[in-house]
Design a protein around this motif. Structure first.
Motif, short mmCIF file in Angstrom:
data_model
loop_
_atom_site.label_atom_id
_atom_site.label_comp_id
_atom_site.label_asym_id
_atom_site.label_seq_id
_atom_site.Cartn_x
_atom_site.Cartn_y
_atom_site.Cartn_z
N GLN A 238 41.62 39.59 45.80
CA GLN A 238 41.07 38.54 45.00
C GLN A 238 41.94 37.38 44.64
O GLN A 238 41.36 36.19 44.58
CB GLN A 238 41.03 39.60 43.51
CG GLN A 238 39.72 40.30 43.05
CD GLN A 238 38.67 39.28 42.88
OE1 GLN A 238 38.61 38.00 42.81
NE2 GLN A 238 37.43 39.76 42.94
N TYR B 77 26.02 43.51 29.02
CA TYR B 77 27.24 43.56 29.99
C TYR B 77 27.29 42.37 31.00
O TYR B 77 28.07 41.75 31.23
CB TYR B 77 27.42 44.84 30.85
CG TYR B 77 28.32 44.96 32.21
CD1 TYR B 77 29.42 45.20 31.71
CD2 TYR B 77 27.63 44.42 33.30
CE1 TYR B 77 30.33 45.22 32.83
CE2 TYR B 77 28.76 44.53 34.34
CZ TYR B 77 30.19 44.64 34.02
OH TYR B 77 30.97 44.76 35.20
N ASP C 197 45.75 47.43 41.37
CA ASP C 197 45.65 48.21 42.71
C ASP C 197 45.65 47.00 43.66
O ASP C 197 45.08 46.16 43.66
CB ASP C 197 44.17 48.59 42.45
CG ASP C 197 43.52 49.30 43.62
OD1 ASP C 197 44.17 49.22 45.00
OD2 ASP C 197 42.58 50.01 43.67
N SER D 4 38.64 50.71 34.73
CA SER D 4 39.51 50.18 35.75
C SER D 4 40.79 51.04 36.12
O SER D 4 41.04 51.41 37.33
CB SER D 4 39.83 48.61 35.96
OG SER D 4 40.38 48.33 34.55
N ASP E 70 45.68 48.46 35.48
CA ASP E 70 44.65 48.82 36.65
C ASP E 70 45.32 48.37 37.90
O ASP E 70 44.49 48.52 38.80
CB ASP E 70 43.40 48.34 36.23
CG ASP E 70 43.25 47.02 36.25
OD1 ASP E 70 44.17 46.34 36.77
OD2 ASP E 70 42.29 46.44 35.45
N THR F 93 32.93 45.50 28.65
CA THR F 93 32.86 45.79 30.00
C THR F 93 33.62 47.20 29.82
O THR F 93 33.90 47.68 28.67
CB THR F 93 33.76 45.13 30.94
OG1 THR F 93 35.09 44.77 30.30
CG2 THR F 93 33.26 43.54 31.01
N SER F 94 33.61 48.05 30.87
CA SER F 94 33.75 49.47 30.94
C SER F 94 35.11 49.90 30.17
O SER F 94 35.25 50.74 29.67
CB SER F 94 33.24 50.18 31.95
OG SER F 94 33.98 49.94 33.06
N HIS F 95 36.21 49.05 30.60
CA HIS F 95 37.54 49.45 30.86
C HIS F 95 37.68 50.92 31.55
O HIS F 95 38.63 51.38 31.23
CB HIS F 95 37.94 49.53 29.10
CG HIS F 95 37.89 48.39 28.48
ND1 HIS F 95 38.66 48.29 27.21
CD2 HIS F 95 37.56 47.13 28.77
CE1 HIS F 95 38.47 47.02 26.68
NE2 HIS F 95 37.93 46.38 27.77
C1 LIG Z 1 42.89 37.75 40.52
C2 LIG Z 1 42.25 38.99 40.24
C3 LIG Z 1 43.01 40.29 40.19
C4 LIG Z 1 42.21 41.81 40.04
N1 LIG Z 1 43.14 42.67 40.19
C5 LIG Z 1 42.62 44.01 39.99
C6 LIG Z 1 43.39 45.12 40.03
O1 LIG Z 1 44.56 44.98 40.43
N2 LIG Z 1 42.72 46.21 39.78
C7 LIG Z 1 41.38 46.41 39.42
O2 LIG Z 1 40.80 47.42 39.43
N3 LIG Z 1 40.58 45.09 39.38
C8 LIG Z 1 41.23 43.96 39.49
N4 LIG Z 1 40.52 42.82 39.43
C9 LIG Z 1 38.81 42.97 39.43
C10 LIG Z 1 38.48 42.95 37.64
O3 LIG Z 1 38.88 42.03 37.00
C11 LIG Z 1 38.89 44.20 37.00
O4 LIG Z 1 38.19 45.47 37.89
C12 LIG Z 1 38.09 44.39 35.69
O5 LIG Z 1 38.22 43.23 34.91
C13 LIG Z 1 38.37 45.59 35.07
O6 LIG Z 1 37.81 45.70 33.81
P1 LIG Z 1 36.55 46.86 33.40
O7 LIG Z 1 37.03 48.22 34.12
O8 LIG Z 1 35.98 46.64 32.08
O9 LIG Z 1 35.56 46.30 34.60
P2 LIG Z 1 33.95 46.44 34.65
O10 LIG Z 1 33.18 44.95 34.45
O11 LIG Z 1 33.52 47.29 33.74
O12 LIG Z 1 33.62 46.78 36.15
C14 LIG Z 1 33.52 48.21 36.55
C15 LIG Z 1 34.55 48.59 37.57
O13 LIG Z 1 34.13 47.81 38.86
C16 LIG Z 1 35.31 47.41 39.38
N5 LIG Z 1 35.32 46.14 39.65
C17 LIG Z 1 34.81 45.17 38.55
N6 LIG Z 1 35.13 43.89 39.02
C18 LIG Z 1 35.47 43.91 40.07
C19 LIG Z 1 35.99 42.90 41.15
N7 LIG Z 1 35.94 41.46 40.92
N8 LIG Z 1 36.64 43.22 42.28
C20 LIG Z 1 36.55 44.63 42.59
N9 LIG Z 1 36.22 45.49 41.87
C21 LIG Z 1 35.94 45.27 40.66
C22 LIG Z 1 36.60 47.86 38.74
O14 LIG Z 1 36.79 49.03 39.18
C23 LIG Z 1 35.93 48.05 37.41
O15 LIG Z 1 36.63 49.20 36.42
C24 LIG Z 1 40.95 41.65 39.71
C25 LIG Z 1 40.33 40.41 39.62
C26 LIG Z 1 40.95 39.38 39.83
C27 LIG Z 1 40.33 37.87 39.92
#
Ligand SMILES: Cc1cc2nc3c(=O)[nH]c(=O)nc-3n(C[C@H](O)[C@H](O)[C@H](O)COP(=O)(O)OP(=O)(O)OC[C@H]3O[C@@H](n4cnc5c(N)ncnc54)[C@H](O)[C@@H]3O)c2cc1C
Length: 402
Positions: free
Chosen positions: A386, A216, A379, A235, A377, A231-233
């Motif tokens: 961000q 990861y 939020d 979100s 996702d 990644t987990s997906h």
């Molecule tokens: C400009 C920008 C906008 C974003 N907008 C959102 C949004 O609207 N909603 C959202 O859920 N995430 C957002 N993210 C954060 C992040 O990109 C996503 O959470 C992540 O890509 C979701 O994929 P995942 O569940 O596979 O993440 P994983 O990598 O599996 O992460 C697990 C969980 O951790 C949290 N997380 C991960 N990265 C971040 C981060 N950088 N900041 C805060 N929490 C995080 C999320 O809840 C995510 O589901 C944003 C990032 C950027 C740079």
């Protein structure tokens, strides 16, 4: 009669209000309110609404297995709740309202305040629970300690059965069939990449911890691998509360203990847990500072970044960025992925945000809105902060800002 109002906590397990409202076989009415106000906005986000509806349907199915169901009211939540409360009072039944805090901006804050005022003015009981960790009094020094205490505490168990009497409530309601028809523009999508619901959330977490988490920490920066599940997906599930961050934290921690003899696995899982904490810390920030959803954290940047209408030249640039037609392949592929899939991995979200703000000189307000329109996702708590981070304006002393 316990009124169990679901919002962005669409799950039965580890849900404070579900656990408390259903205890001792009390009579419970589980419901969700479809508020038409939300669906009139251009940037409400089709992928997100579809995910929400699917999560509601799954919640309804899971409630049915316990002898209950999810009633869908439709209308202004303050009016619906006042009328619903009155309905029970008229029948000499004292309602008690259960709902979890949801971190909101103006509309939601005003709505919740009006509902609480109504309950207080009638001397009626209510319970305001926590959907995930949230510090209610600002105490930054204690935040980490309190966060981990919450994440390590025993989760609320899901009820074994729920006692919901059959009721004929004369308020606007929708069946799931009617919901899908009336709001069909959200339901009908060519391809769905993220399925909603608590059942799906648990499956997604299981598949991540079974195998997908391996590597990861480095795969998360590779768009192709991240898209295919490195990644987990989770979100959208965390956005709509179909799983709690505590459930994810505890399962991940247990896996890390099981694999403690493999340092790389532990490292990956630690990286993942850190991001979970970021989720809650972003929500926390919005709770204390709802204004940052729309304003620069530091007014020093107001002349540079503001929501003013774009000049025709900038508008053309913004349009090209949205459509994935900038001529920069990585940006264009990512922006098209966003529209197509409703999702991008973290690095691509960050890169496209930096490109728009720093390279094109277009305010983050415009880009953040576009993301919210497409992200499954989406939020506000994470997206808008961000965007400010990627625009380089969350630390006025940083050299990022050029
Ligand atoms: C400009 C920008 C906008 C974003 N907008 C959102 C949004 O609207 N909603 C959202 O859920 N995430 C957002 N993210 C954060 C992040 O990109 C996503 O959470 C992540 O890509 C979701 O994929 P995942 O569940 O596979 O993440 P994983 O990598 O599996 O992460 C697990 C969980 O951790 C949290 N997380 C991960 N990265 C971040 C981060 N950088 N900041 C805060 N929490 C995080 C999320 O809840 C995510 O589901 C944003 C990032 C950027 C740079």
């Amino acid at each position: 009669m316990n009124l169990l109002w679901f919002r962005r906590d669409l799950r039965l397990s580890d849900n404070e209000i579900v656990s408390l409202a259903t205890a001792n076989n009390a009579s419970v009415l589980p419901f969700f309110i479809i508020d038409p106000w939300f669906y009139q906005w251009e940037d409400v986000g089709q992928a997100r609404v579809r995910f929400l509806f699917e999560s509601l349907e799954n919640l309804h199915n899971n409630l049915q297995k316990l002898g209950s169901s999810l009633t869908l009211f439709e209308g202004n939540p303050v009016e619906i709740l006042q009328q619903l409360t009155q309905y029970f009072l008229d029948r000499q039944q004292t309602p008690k309202l259960y709902f979890n805090r949801d971190v909101q901006v103006e509309y939601g804050i005003t709505r919740d305040r009006a509902i609480l005022d109504f309950y207080r003015s009638r001397n009626l009981d209510y319970h305001l629970g926590l959907n995930h960790f949230l510090q209610l009094q600002d105490n930054r020094d204690r935040w980490f300690a309190e966060y981990y205490t919450y994440q390590r505490a025993t989760p609320y168990p899901a009820p074994k059965n729920i006692n919901t009497p059959s009721l004929e409530i004369p308020l606007p309601q929708l069946s799931f069939r009617q919901l899908k028809y009336k709001y069909r523009e959200f339901w009908q999508m060519k391809k769905v990449y993220f399925r909603g619901g608590e059942t799906e959330a648990k499956t997604t977490l299981r598949s991540f911890l079974d195998r997908r988490f391996e590597g990861y920490h480095w795969k998360l920066s590779r768009p192709w691998l991240a898209q295919w599940g490195a990644t987990s997906h989770l979100s959208p599930h965390l956005t709509f509360g179909t799983i709690s961050t505590r459930q994810v934290y505890q399962k991940t921690k247990a896996k890390a203990i099981e694999l403690s003899h493999i340092p790389k696995a532990e490292f990956s899982l630690k990286n993942f847990r850190d991001r979970l904490r970021w989720h809650d810390s972003f929500t926390q920030r919005l709770y204390f500072h709802p204004e940052i959803a729309y304003q620069n954290r530091y007014p020093e940047f107001d002349n540079w970044y503001n929501p003013a209408e774009l000049s025709p030249q900038k508008q053309a640039l913004f349009q090209a960025w949205q459509d994935g037609l900038t001529g920069f392949p990585l940006i264009d592929a990512s922006m098209r992925q966003l529209k197509h899939m409703g999702w991008m991995n973290f690095r691509m979200r960050a890169m496209c945000a930096t490109f728009l703000t720093i390279n094109c000189g277009i305010s983050w307000h415009h880009g953040a809105r576009h993301y919210m329109n497409y992200l499954v996702d989406g939020d506000l708590a994470i997206d808008n902060w961000q965007w400010q981070m990627q625009a380089g304006i969350t630390n006025p002393l940083s050299e990022t800002f050029r």
